[in-house]
Motif scaffolding. Structure first.
Motif, PDB file in Angstrom:
ATOM      1  N   VAL A  53       0.854  -1.182   0.000  1.00 38.29           N
ATOM      2  CA  VAL A  53       0.000   0.000   0.000  1.00 38.29           C
ATOM      3  C   VAL A  53       0.892   1.234   0.000  1.00 38.29           C
ATOM      4  N   TRP A  54       0.588   2.173  -0.899  1.00 38.28           N
ATOM      5  CA  TRP A  54       1.343   3.422  -1.001  1.00 38.28           C
ATOM      6  C   TRP A  54       0.428   4.611  -0.794  1.00 38.28           C
ATOM      7  N   MET A  55       0.945   5.627  -0.116  1.00 37.76           N
ATOM      8  CA  MET A  55       0.241   6.891   0.031  1.00 37.76           C
ATOM      9  C   MET A  55       0.924   7.916  -0.875  1.00 37.76           C
ATOM     10  N   HIS A  56       0.102   8.627  -1.662  1.00 39.94           N
ATOM     11  CA  HIS A  56       0.625   9.592  -2.625  1.00 39.94           C
ATOM     12  C   HIS A  56       0.144  10.997  -2.258  1.00 39.94           C
ATOM     13  N   TYR A  57       1.066  11.945  -2.240  1.00 45.05           N
ATOM     14  CA  TYR A  57       0.713  13.327  -1.943  1.00 45.05           C
ATOM     15  C   TYR A  57       1.785  14.234  -2.542  1.00 45.05           C
ATOM     16  N   SER A  58       1.566  15.520  -2.462  1.00 49.30           N
ATOM     17  CA  SER A  58       2.501  16.481  -3.032  1.00 49.30           C
ATOM     18  C   SER A  58       3.021  17.428  -1.966  1.00 49.30           C
ATOM     19  N   ASN A  59       4.316  17.761  -2.072  1.00 48.38           N
ATOM     20  CA  ASN A  59       4.938  18.772  -1.222  1.00 48.38           C
ATOM     21  C   ASN A  59       5.325  19.975  -2.078  1.00 48.38           C
ATOM     22  N   LYS A  60       5.197  21.161  -1.529  1.00 51.67           N
ATOM     23  CA  LYS A  60       5.567  22.368  -2.256  1.00 51.67           C
ATOM     24  C   LYS A  60       6.960  22.844  -1.854  1.00 51.67           C
ATOM     25  N   THR A  61       7.737  23.187  -2.855  1.00 51.67           N
ATOM     26  CA  THR A  61       9.062  23.742  -2.591  1.00 51.67           C
ATOM     27  C   THR A  61       8.928  25.221  -2.223  1.00 51.67           C
ATOM     28  N   GLU A  62      10.036  25.838  -1.842  1.00 50.66           N
ATOM     29  CA  GLU A  62      10.019  27.260  -1.504  1.00 50.66           C
ATOM     30  C   GLU A  62       9.611  28.112  -2.703  1.00 50.66           C
ATOM     31  N   GLU A  63       9.851  27.594  -3.893  1.00 49.34           N
ATOM     32  CA  GLU A  63       9.463  28.308  -5.105  1.00 49.34           C
ATOM     33  C   GLU A  63       8.007  28.068  -5.490  1.00 49.34           C
ATOM     34  N   GLY A  64       7.310  27.252  -4.698  1.00 48.74           N
ATOM     35  CA  GLY A  64       5.907  26.984  -4.978  1.00 48.74           C
ATOM     36  C   GLY A  64       5.667  25.825  -5.933  1.00 48.74           C
ATOM     37  N   GLU A  65       6.709  25.107  -6.283  1.00 46.80           N
ATOM     38  CA  GLU A  65       6.568  23.978  -7.193  1.00 46.80           C
ATOM     39  C   GLU A  65       6.125  22.739  -6.417  1.00 46.80           C
ATOM     40  N   GLU A  66       5.145  22.018  -6.973  1.00 48.25           N
ATOM     41  CA  GLU A  66       4.656  20.807  -6.323  1.00 48.25           C
ATOM     42  C   GLU A  66       5.532  19.616  -6.686  1.00 48.25           C
ATOM     43  N   VAL A  67       5.981  18.904  -5.673  1.00 48.46           N
ATOM     44  CA  VAL A  67       6.821  17.725  -5.871  1.00 48.46           C
ATOM     45  C   VAL A  67       6.057  16.500  -5.395  1.00 48.46           C
ATOM     46  N   PRO A  68       5.754  15.553  -6.291  1.00 47.39           N
ATOM     47  CA  PRO A  68       5.017  14.359  -5.877  1.00 47.39           C
ATOM     48  C   PRO A  68       5.847  13.482  -4.944  1.00 47.39           C
ATOM     49  N   THR A  69       5.192  12.946  -3.928  1.00 47.47           N
ATOM     50  CA  THR A  69       5.846  12.082  -2.946  1.00 47.47           C
ATOM     51  C   THR A  69       5.072  10.775  -2.843  1.00 47.47           C
ATOM     52  N   HIS A  70       5.796   9.666  -2.762  1.00 48.25           N
ATOM     53  CA  HIS A  70       5.194   8.345  -2.670  1.00 48.25           C
ATOM     54  C   HIS A  70       5.734   7.655  -1.423  1.00 48.25           C
ATOM     55  N   GLN A  71       4.837   7.330  -0.494  1.00 47.50           N
ATOM     56  CA  GLN A  71       5.236   6.760   0.797  1.00 47.50           C
ATOM     57  C   GLN A  71       4.699   5.337   0.937  1.00 47.50           C
ATOM     58  N   TRP A  72       5.611   4.378   1.128  1.00 49.73           N
ATOM     59  CA  TRP A  72       5.211   2.977   1.347  1.00 49.73           C
ATOM     60  C   TRP A  72       4.704   2.820   2.777  1.00 49.73           C
ATOM     61  N   LEU A  73       3.522   2.192   2.937  1.00 54.54           N
ATOM     62  CA  LEU A  73       2.921   2.029   4.264  1.00 54.54           C
ATOM     63  C   LEU A  73       3.059   0.618   4.809  1.00 54.54           C
ATOM     64  N   CYS A  74       2.741  -0.375   3.972  1.00 52.44           N
ATOM     65  CA  CYS A  74       2.737  -1.757   4.435  1.00 52.44           C
ATOM     66  C   CYS A  74       2.712  -2.688   3.230  1.00 52.44           C
ATOM     67  N   GLY A  75       2.784  -3.988   3.494  1.00 56.99           N
ATOM     68  CA  GLY A  75       2.683  -4.969   2.430  1.00 56.99           C
ATOM     69  C   GLY A  75       1.295  -4.964   1.807  1.00 56.99           C
ATOM     70  N   PRO A  76       1.069  -5.770   0.770  1.00 54.47           N
ATOM     71  CA  PRO A  76      -0.230  -5.808   0.096  1.00 54.47           C
ATOM     72  C   PRO A  76      -1.380  -6.028   1.076  1.00 54.47           C
ATOM     73  N   LEU A  77      -2.311  -5.076   1.119  1.00 51.97           N
ATOM     74  CA  LEU A  77      -3.449  -5.111   2.039  1.00 51.97           C
ATOM     75  C   LEU A  77      -4.661  -4.568   1.299  1.00 51.97           C
ATOM     76  N   HIS A  78      -5.602  -5.444   0.981  1.00 50.23           N
ATOM     77  CA  HIS A  78      -6.795  -5.073   0.228  1.00 50.23           C
ATOM     78  C   HIS A  78      -8.015  -5.036   1.154  1.00 50.23           C
ATOM     79  N   VAL A  79      -8.898  -4.092   0.928  1.00 53.06           N
ATOM     80  CA  VAL A  79     -10.185  -4.036   1.632  1.00 53.06           C
ATOM     81  C   VAL A  79     -11.228  -4.510   0.629  1.00 53.06           C
ATOM     82  N   ASP A  80     -11.651  -5.774   0.753  1.00 48.53           N
ATOM     83  CA  ASP A  80     -12.472  -6.418  -0.276  1.00 48.53           C
ATOM     84  C   ASP A  80     -13.965  -6.184  -0.128  1.00 48.53           C
ATOM     85  N   ALA A  81     -14.440  -5.941   1.092  1.00 48.05           N
ATOM     86  CA  ALA A  81     -15.888  -5.852   1.292  1.00 48.05           C
ATOM     87  C   ALA A  81     -16.214  -5.131   2.584  1.00 48.05           C
TER      88      ALA A  81
END
Length: 219
Positions: A53-81
């Protein structure tokens, strides 16, 4: 851990912010903000996203540019129902499916009421069954689970035994016809084991019934 770091060792609303990725995906759409979960490693913008499972978000630099960030949380974990009782009035939960450290796929019908407590209670059960979790991202793992609302519905029960006339529930499995599952605060199977076959059980039950008819079983 971020994508640039070393790989870790060996029926109303749908999930709007999770992107399940097929195992054969070469170039998959990763959300700008939200979660993705996949069972194999995939390439993304020159980086490798490891299984899980990955969490995706953006961080802004001092110049205001958005930098995508990808954070690993855990192994494969599905919510099926979504799980709930037959009356659709209580016993709501999430049916989780995950892969443990030995590559074994396990499930846990987790009561939703656990989401109201401390995240450690949920994560400890998952760790106990062998799910790999980033120690620093335990709260985000629980946030990911809470954010998922799949369309599939499954009947849940907190007691073992018969559900109707054609379905028998144990912590290990359901026997018979129907879509139902045992639900508890722990992901462990307790002291239940599995032996023999359904056909053998039926044959044994028939012999026992015949024996009781020929010789009274109780005085």
């Amino acid at each position: 851990m971020s994508a640039s770091e070393k790989q870790p060792d060996a029926l109303t609303c749908a999930a709007a912010n999770v992107t399940p990725l097929p195992s054969s995906a070469k170039k998959a759409a990763i959300p700008k903000n939200g979660y993705s979960v996949h069972d194999t490693e995939i390439p993304h913008n020159g980086q490798r996203l490891y299984p899980g499972v990955w969490m995706h978000y953006s961080n802004k630099t001092e110049e205001g540019e958005e930098v995508p960030t990808h954070q690993w949380l855990c192994g494969p974990l599905h919510v099926d129902a979504i799980t709930r009782n037959q009356a659709c009035s209580e016993g709501y939960g999430r049916l989780l499916r995950y892969t443990n450290l030995d590559g074994r796929e396990l499930t846990w019908a987790m009561p939703s009421e656990l989401l109201a407590g401390r995240p450690e209670r949920i994560v400890s059960s998952l760790l106990n069954r062998g799910l790999r979790v980033d120690h620093h991202q335990q709260r985000e793992v629980v946030s990911y689970i809470a954010s998922q609302y799949p369309q599939r519905r499954v009947i849940s029960t907190s007691t073992t035994g018969w559900i109707g006339a054609e379905l028998f529930i144990t912590p290990l499995e359901t026997i018979g016809r129907g879509d139902a599952i045992f639900q508890s605060e722990s992901s462990a199977d307790g002291e239940y084991g599995r032996a023999g076959t359904l056909e053998g059980w039926k044959a044994g039950s028939s012999l026992s019934a015949q024996s009781c008819q020929e010789t009274p079983c109780f005085s």
